[in-house]
Motif scaffolding. Structure first.
Motif, PDB file in Angstrom:
ATOM      1  N   MET A  72       0.847  -1.173   0.000  1.00 25.60           N
ATOM      2  CA  MET A  72       0.000   0.000   0.000  1.00 25.60           C
ATOM      3  C   MET A  72       0.894   1.238   0.000  1.00 25.60           C
ATOM      4  SD  MET A  72      -3.169   1.233   2.479  1.00 25.60           S
ATOM      5  CE  MET A  72      -2.793   0.117   3.743  1.00 25.60           C
ATOM      6  N   SER A  73       0.529   2.257  -0.763  1.00 27.77           N
ATOM      7  CA  SER A  73       1.319   3.476  -0.839  1.00 27.77           C
ATOM      8  C   SER A  73       1.044   4.366   0.369  1.00 27.77           C
ATOM      9  CB  SER A  73       0.994   4.226  -2.128  1.00 27.77           C
ATOM     10  OG  SER A  73      -0.361   4.643  -2.107  1.00 27.77           O
ATOM     11  N   GLU A  74       1.911   5.337   0.549  1.00 31.88           N
ATOM     12  CA  GLU A  74       1.797   6.273   1.659  1.00 31.88           C
ATOM     13  C   GLU A  74       0.652   7.252   1.421  1.00 31.88           C
ATOM     14  OE1 GLU A  74       4.548   9.887   2.790  1.00 31.88           O
ATOM     15  OE2 GLU A  74       5.482   7.986   3.377  1.00 31.88           O
ATOM     16  N   THR A  75      -0.072   7.561   2.477  1.00 28.30           N
ATOM     17  CA  THR A  75      -1.137   8.543   2.369  1.00 28.30           C
ATOM     18  C   THR A  75      -0.518   9.930   2.301  1.00 28.30           C
ATOM     19  OG1 THR A  75      -2.536   7.113   3.729  1.00 28.30           O
ATOM     20  CG2 THR A  75      -3.279   9.378   3.422  1.00 28.30           C
ATOM     21  N   ASN A  76      -1.005  10.754   1.368  1.00 28.07           N
ATOM     22  CA  ASN A  76      -0.504  12.120   1.245  1.00 28.07           C
ATOM     23  C   ASN A  76      -1.676  13.067   1.016  1.00 28.07           C
ATOM     24  OD1 ASN A  76      -1.134  12.102  -1.590  1.00 28.07           O
ATOM     25  ND2 ASN A  76       0.744  10.914  -1.903  1.00 28.07           N
ATOM     26  N   GLU A 118      -2.736  14.557  -1.543  1.00 22.21           N
ATOM     27  CA  GLU A 118      -3.502  14.327  -2.763  1.00 22.21           C
ATOM     28  C   GLU A 118      -4.475  13.143  -2.653  1.00 22.21           C
ATOM     29  OE1 GLU A 118      -0.034  14.889  -2.978  1.00 22.21           O
ATOM     30  OE2 GLU A 118      -0.488  16.984  -3.364  1.00 22.21           O
ATOM     31  N   ASN A 119      -4.100  12.105  -1.899  1.00 21.59           N
ATOM     32  CA  ASN A 119      -4.959  10.924  -1.861  1.00 21.59           C
ATOM     33  C   ASN A 119      -5.668  10.711  -0.526  1.00 21.59           C
ATOM     34  OD1 ASN A 119      -3.055   9.806  -0.126  1.00 21.59           O
ATOM     35  ND2 ASN A 119      -2.214   8.391  -1.631  1.00 21.59           N
ATOM     36  N   LEU A 120      -5.523  11.622   0.409  1.00 20.16           N
ATOM     37  CA  LEU A 120      -6.107  11.463   1.743  1.00 20.16           C
ATOM     38  C   LEU A 120      -7.618  11.260   1.689  1.00 20.16           C
ATOM     39  CD1 LEU A 120      -5.937  11.554   4.862  1.00 20.16           C
ATOM     40  CD2 LEU A 120      -6.135  14.042   4.677  1.00 20.16           C
ATOM     41  N   ALA A 175     -12.807   5.589   0.717  1.00 20.61           N
ATOM     42  CA  ALA A 175     -12.796   4.191   0.292  1.00 20.61           C
ATOM     43  C   ALA A 175     -12.670   3.241   1.492  1.00 20.61           C
ATOM     44  CB  ALA A 175     -11.640   3.957  -0.681  1.00 20.61           C
ATOM     45  N   GLY A 176     -12.582   3.794   2.685  1.00 21.46           N
ATOM     46  CA  GLY A 176     -12.498   2.970   3.891  1.00 21.46           C
ATOM     47  C   GLY A 176     -11.106   2.467   4.197  1.00 21.46           C
ATOM     48  N   GLU A 177     -10.111   3.002   3.507  1.00 18.52           N
ATOM     49  CA  GLU A 177      -8.729   2.593   3.755  1.00 18.52           C
ATOM     50  C   GLU A 177      -8.163   3.331   4.957  1.00 18.52           C
ATOM     51  OE1 GLU A 177      -6.192   2.713   0.283  1.00 18.52           O
ATOM     52  OE2 GLU A 177      -7.938   2.487  -1.014  1.00 18.52           O
ATOM     53  N   SER A 178      -7.150   2.770   5.572  1.00 17.23           N
ATOM     54  CA  SER A 178      -6.492   3.418   6.700  1.00 17.23           C
ATOM     55  C   SER A 178      -5.728   4.651   6.209  1.00 17.23           C
ATOM     56  CB  SER A 178      -5.517   2.463   7.377  1.00 17.23           C
ATOM     57  OG  SER A 178      -4.806   3.135   8.388  1.00 17.23           O
ATOM     58  N   VAL A 179      -5.867   5.742   6.918  1.00 20.91           N
ATOM     59  CA  VAL A 179      -5.142   6.971   6.590  1.00 20.91           C
ATOM     60  C   VAL A 179      -4.324   7.459   7.778  1.00 20.91           C
ATOM     61  CG1 VAL A 179      -6.767   7.699   4.788  1.00 20.91           C
ATOM     62  CG2 VAL A 179      -7.146   8.405   7.156  1.00 20.91           C
ATOM     63  N   LEU A 180      -4.163   6.631   8.805  1.00 22.71           N
ATOM     64  CA  LEU A 180      -3.445   7.043  10.006  1.00 22.71           C
ATOM     65  C   LEU A 180      -1.988   7.386   9.735  1.00 22.71           C
ATOM     66  CD1 LEU A 180      -4.874   4.708  12.772  1.00 22.71           C
ATOM     67  CD2 LEU A 180      -5.317   7.131  12.408  1.00 22.71           C
ATOM     68  N   ASP A 181      -1.407   6.809   8.671  1.00 25.40           N
ATOM     69  CA  ASP A 181      -0.019   7.122   8.362  1.00 25.40           C
ATOM     70  C   ASP A 181       0.159   8.591   7.952  1.00 25.40           C
ATOM     71  OD1 ASP A 181      -1.411   6.471   5.943  1.00 25.40           O
ATOM     72  OD2 ASP A 181       0.511   6.312   4.917  1.00 25.40           O
ATOM     73  N   TYR A 182      -0.924   9.276   7.616  1.00 23.15           N
ATOM     74  CA  TYR A 182      -0.872  10.686   7.233  1.00 23.15           C
ATOM     75  C   TYR A 182      -0.676  11.576   8.448  1.00 23.15           C
ATOM     76  CZ  TYR A 182      -2.254  15.127   5.086  1.00 23.15           C
ATOM     77  OH  TYR A 182      -2.280  16.423   4.633  1.00 23.15           O
TER      78      TYR A 182
END
Length: 88
Positions: A1-5, A7-9, A15-22
Motif C-alpha cells: 500500500m502506498s503512503e497517504t498524502n 492528494e490521496n487522503l 474508500a475505507g482505507e487506513s489513513v493514520l499514516d498521514y
C-alpha cells in the motif's frame, strides 16, 4: 500500500482505507509548546528550515493559533533531523 498524502487522503478515507499514516499520532506539538521552547530554540531557524514563513509561525505562537497538520509535520521533521523531540 502506498503512503497517504495530501492528494490521496480524502479518496483513501472515503474508500475505507487506513489513513493514520498521514497523521503524526505519536507527537503533540502546539503553539503553546513552541512558546515554551522559544527560550531554548531558535524558532525562526526552525521555521525557515521547515519552509514556513517566520512571521506566520511567530504570529501563531503569539496568538496561540493552532498549527495546521502540515506545519506540525514540517516542524517535527526538522526537530527529528536534529535528533530532537518534544513531549507533552
Amino acid at each position: 500500500m502506498s503512503e497517504t498524502n495530501r492528494e490521496n487522503l480524502e479518496e483513501r478515507f472515503e474508500a475505507g482505507e487506513s489513513v493514520l499514516d498521514y497523521f503524526e499520532t505519536d507527537v503533540i506539538l502546539t503553539a503553546d509548546r513552541l512558546a515554551d521552547l522559544a527560550s531554548i530554540l531558535n524558532l525562526s531557524a526552525v521555521a525557515r528550515e521547515a519552509g514556513i514563513k517566520v512571521q506566520t509561525l511567530q504570529s501563531k505562537i503569539r496568538r496561540r493559533t493552532p498549527l495546521t497538520g502540515e506545519e506540525t509535520r514540517r516542524i517535527v521533521r526538522v526537530l527529528r533531523r536534529h535528533r530532537l523531540e518534544t513531549v507533552a
